[in-house]
Design a protein around this motif. Sequence first.
Motif, PDB file in Angstrom:
ATOM      1  N   PRO A   1      29.008  39.070  48.522  1.00  0.00           N
ATOM      2  CA  PRO A   1      28.997  39.871  47.283  1.00  0.00           C
ATOM      3  C   PRO A   1      29.872  41.110  47.365  1.00  0.00           C
ATOM      4  CG  PRO A   1      26.793  39.096  47.767  1.00  0.00           C
ATOM      5  CD  PRO A   1      27.646  38.699  48.943  1.00  0.00           C
ATOM      6  N   MET A   2      30.020  41.687  48.549  1.00  0.00           N
ATOM      7  CA  MET A   2      30.857  42.872  48.702  1.00  0.00           C
ATOM      8  C   MET A   2      32.308  42.582  48.332  1.00  0.00           C
ATOM      9  SD  MET A   2      31.418  45.173  52.136  1.00  0.00           S
ATOM     10  CE  MET A   2      29.643  45.244  52.392  1.00  0.00           C
ATOM     11  N   MET A   3      32.789  41.392  48.687  1.00  0.00           N
ATOM     12  CA  MET A   3      34.178  41.035  48.400  1.00  0.00           C
ATOM     13  C   MET A   3      34.400  40.688  46.936  1.00  0.00           C
ATOM     14  SD  MET A   3      35.728  41.627  51.141  1.00  0.00           S
ATOM     15  CE  MET A   3      37.303  41.113  50.489  1.00  0.00           C
ATOM     16  N   GLU A   4      33.342  40.373  46.221  1.00  0.00           N
ATOM     17  CA  GLU A   4      33.475  40.036  44.809  1.00  0.00           C
ATOM     18  C   GLU A   4      33.767  41.260  43.946  1.00  0.00           C
ATOM     19  OE1 GLU A   4      29.924  37.969  43.832  1.00  0.00           O
ATOM     20  OE2 GLU A   4      30.374  36.242  45.131  1.00  0.00           O
ATOM     21  N   THR A   5      33.673  42.440  44.543  1.00  0.00           N
ATOM     22  CA  THR A   5      33.945  43.671  43.797  1.00  0.00           C
ATOM     23  C   THR A   5      35.433  44.010  43.757  1.00  0.00           C
ATOM     24  OG1 THR A   5      33.654  45.081  45.751  1.00  0.00           O
ATOM     25  CG2 THR A   5      31.685  44.569  44.450  1.00  0.00           C
ATOM     26  N   VAL A   6      36.266  43.288  44.508  1.00  0.00           N
ATOM     27  CA  VAL A   6      37.709  43.566  44.517  1.00  0.00           C
ATOM     28  C   VAL A   6      38.428  42.482  43.726  1.00  0.00           C
ATOM     29  CG1 VAL A   6      37.548  44.742  46.723  1.00  0.00           C
ATOM     30  CG2 VAL A   6      38.123  42.315  46.688  1.00  0.00           C
ATOM     31  N   SER A   7      39.674  42.734  43.376  1.00  0.00           N
ATOM     32  CA  SER A   7      40.432  41.829  42.513  1.00  0.00           C
ATOM     33  C   SER A   7      40.753  40.511  43.218  1.00  0.00           C
ATOM     34  CB  SER A   7      41.734  42.494  42.070  1.00  0.00           C
ATOM     35  OG  SER A   7      42.623  42.627  43.165  1.00  0.00           O
ATOM     36  N   GLN A   8      40.969  39.481  42.402  1.00  0.00           N
ATOM     37  CA  GLN A   8      41.343  38.186  42.955  1.00  0.00           C
ATOM     38  C   GLN A   8      42.681  38.267  43.670  1.00  0.00           C
ATOM     39  OE1 GLN A   8      39.361  35.299  42.835  1.00  0.00           O
ATOM     40  NE2 GLN A   8      40.852  34.685  44.373  1.00  0.00           N
ATOM     41  N   GLU A   9      43.593  39.065  43.160  1.00  0.00           N
ATOM     42  CA  GLU A   9      44.905  39.233  43.796  1.00  0.00           C
ATOM     43  C   GLU A   9      44.746  39.805  45.203  1.00  0.00           C
ATOM     44  OE1 GLU A   9      49.212  41.480  42.981  1.00  0.00           O
ATOM     45  OE2 GLU A   9      47.474  41.913  41.719  1.00  0.00           O
ATOM     46  N   TYR A  10      43.880  40.788  45.338  1.00  0.00           N
ATOM     47  CA  TYR A  10      43.654  41.383  46.657  1.00  0.00           C
ATOM     48  C   TYR A  10      43.007  40.371  47.601  1.00  0.00           C
ATOM     49  CZ  TYR A  10      41.910  44.631  50.209  1.00  0.00           C
ATOM     50  OH  TYR A  10      41.630  45.263  51.390  1.00  0.00           O
ATOM     51  N   ARG A  11      42.044  39.604  47.082  1.00  0.00           N
ATOM     52  CA  ARG A  11      41.391  38.595  47.915  1.00  0.00           C
ATOM     53  C   ARG A  11      42.363  37.515  48.351  1.00  0.00           C
ATOM     54  NH1 ARG A  11      36.207  36.905  44.554  1.00  0.00           N
ATOM     55  NH2 ARG A  11      37.265  37.977  42.859  1.00  0.00           N
ATOM     56  N   ASP A  12      43.254  37.118  47.450  1.00  0.00           N
ATOM     57  CA  ASP A  12      44.246  36.103  47.805  1.00  0.00           C
ATOM     58  C   ASP A  12      45.159  36.601  48.920  1.00  0.00           C
ATOM     59  OD1 ASP A  12      43.218  34.420  45.882  1.00  0.00           O
ATOM     60  OD2 ASP A  12      44.762  34.852  44.391  1.00  0.00           O
ATOM     61  N   GLY A  13      45.498  37.883  48.864  1.00  0.00           N
ATOM     62  CA  GLY A  13      46.337  38.459  49.910  1.00  0.00           C
ATOM     63  C   GLY A  13      45.636  38.470  51.257  1.00  0.00           C
ATOM     64  N   LEU A  14      44.355  38.790  51.254  1.00  0.00           N
ATOM     65  CA  LEU A  14      43.596  38.770  52.501  1.00  0.00           C
ATOM     66  C   LEU A  14      43.514  37.357  53.072  1.00  0.00           C
ATOM     67  CD1 LEU A  14      40.560  41.100  51.674  1.00  0.00           C
ATOM     68  CD2 LEU A  14      42.459  41.603  53.211  1.00  0.00           C
ATOM     69  N   ALA A  15      43.228  36.397  52.213  1.00  0.00           N
ATOM     70  CA  ALA A  15      43.090  35.012  52.674  1.00  0.00           C
ATOM     71  C   ALA A  15      44.388  34.482  53.252  1.00  0.00           C
ATOM     72  CB  ALA A  15      42.623  34.121  51.519  1.00  0.00           C
ATOM     73  N   ALA A  16      45.508  34.892  52.672  1.00  0.00           N
ATOM     74  CA  ALA A  16      46.811  34.418  53.160  1.00  0.00           C
ATOM     75  C   ALA A  16      47.094  34.888  54.581  1.00  0.00           C
ATOM     76  CB  ALA A  16      47.915  34.903  52.224  1.00  0.00           C
ATOM     77  N   GLY A  17      46.430  35.956  55.011  1.00  0.00           N
ATOM     78  CA  GLY A  17      46.640  36.468  56.359  1.00  0.00           C
ATOM     79  C   GLY A  17      45.849  35.739  57.430  1.00  0.00           C
ATOM     80  N   VAL A  18      44.993  34.804  57.046  1.00  0.00           N
ATOM     81  CA  VAL A  18      44.218  34.037  58.012  1.00  0.00           C
ATOM     82  C   VAL A  18      45.044  32.817  58.446  1.00  0.00           C
ATOM     83  CG1 VAL A  18      42.059  32.810  58.437  1.00  0.00           C
ATOM     84  CG2 VAL A  18      42.093  34.776  56.876  1.00  0.00           C
ATOM     85  N   PRO A  19      45.324  32.665  59.752  1.00  0.00           N
ATOM     86  CA  PRO A  19      46.177  31.550  60.181  1.00  0.00           C
ATOM     87  C   PRO A  19      45.699  30.180  59.712  1.00  0.00           C
ATOM     88  CG  PRO A  19      46.008  33.137  61.950  1.00  0.00           C
ATOM     89  CD  PRO A  19      45.061  33.595  60.871  1.00  0.00           C
TER      90      PRO A  19
END
Length: 252
Positions: free
Chosen positions: A194-212
């Motif tokens: 739930p903590m991550m749902e408070t940030v934008s989808q664009e920001y979440r997509d950027g974080l996910a892209a950094g996971v190998p």
Amino acid sequence: MDLARTVAIVTGAASGLGAATAAALAARGATVHGFDLGPAVAAAEAPPGVRYVEVDVTDAAAVRAAVADAAAGDDPLRTVVNCAGIAPSQRILGKRGSHDLDLYATVVRVNLIGTFTVLTLAAEAIARTAPDRHGQRGVIVNTASVAGYEGQIGQAAYASSKGGVLALTLPAARDLAPHGIRVMTVAPGIMQTPMMETVSQEYRDGLAAGVPFPSRFGTTGEYADLVLAIIGNDYLNGEVIRLDGALRMAPR
């Protein structure tokens, strides 16, 4: 260790990692006492086998009372999973001045001292139970973070607190070994909570892209599955397991 007809305690149990873990333990036959703050408990619906209890992990008296209640029945207290935590962000020196010292102390008090308080008082109760046929009395799983290894900008308080949980793992396992209690820690990467749902989808997509690989957020179910695997493997002790898709966090 067999969970059937045993008691478990999960902190931070009303949402996120804690909620998934509490449900998973209950599905394996444990009676789960889910500790969380009052507003979280009031807003959540407990799944079958889970009883929510209003407990602030920074209140030692409240923790002691809740642990005693969990251990009071006929079934032995065997499992503790510490998921309660907070993650505010602030730079040591920022545009508004220096880091709020009270905020720093609060983060350490919740994430590190709260974990230690529950671990210590629960271990005391577990040590009074009869061991199973393998001499084991219980297992305690703490939750750290990859930030404990690679804290990002603005994570001084959070990284300090989680680094403390990492460092606690081995001495706690050594201290509790004579009592037949194992201690393990999970260090999650970026998880879909739930903590991550408070940030934008664009920001979440950027974080996910950094996971190998896999290049996505981890799920609360994957965390719960790892906890079950730790509980089920009696030779796992005194170790930290990263659950992060090989993520190594950059400065920001």
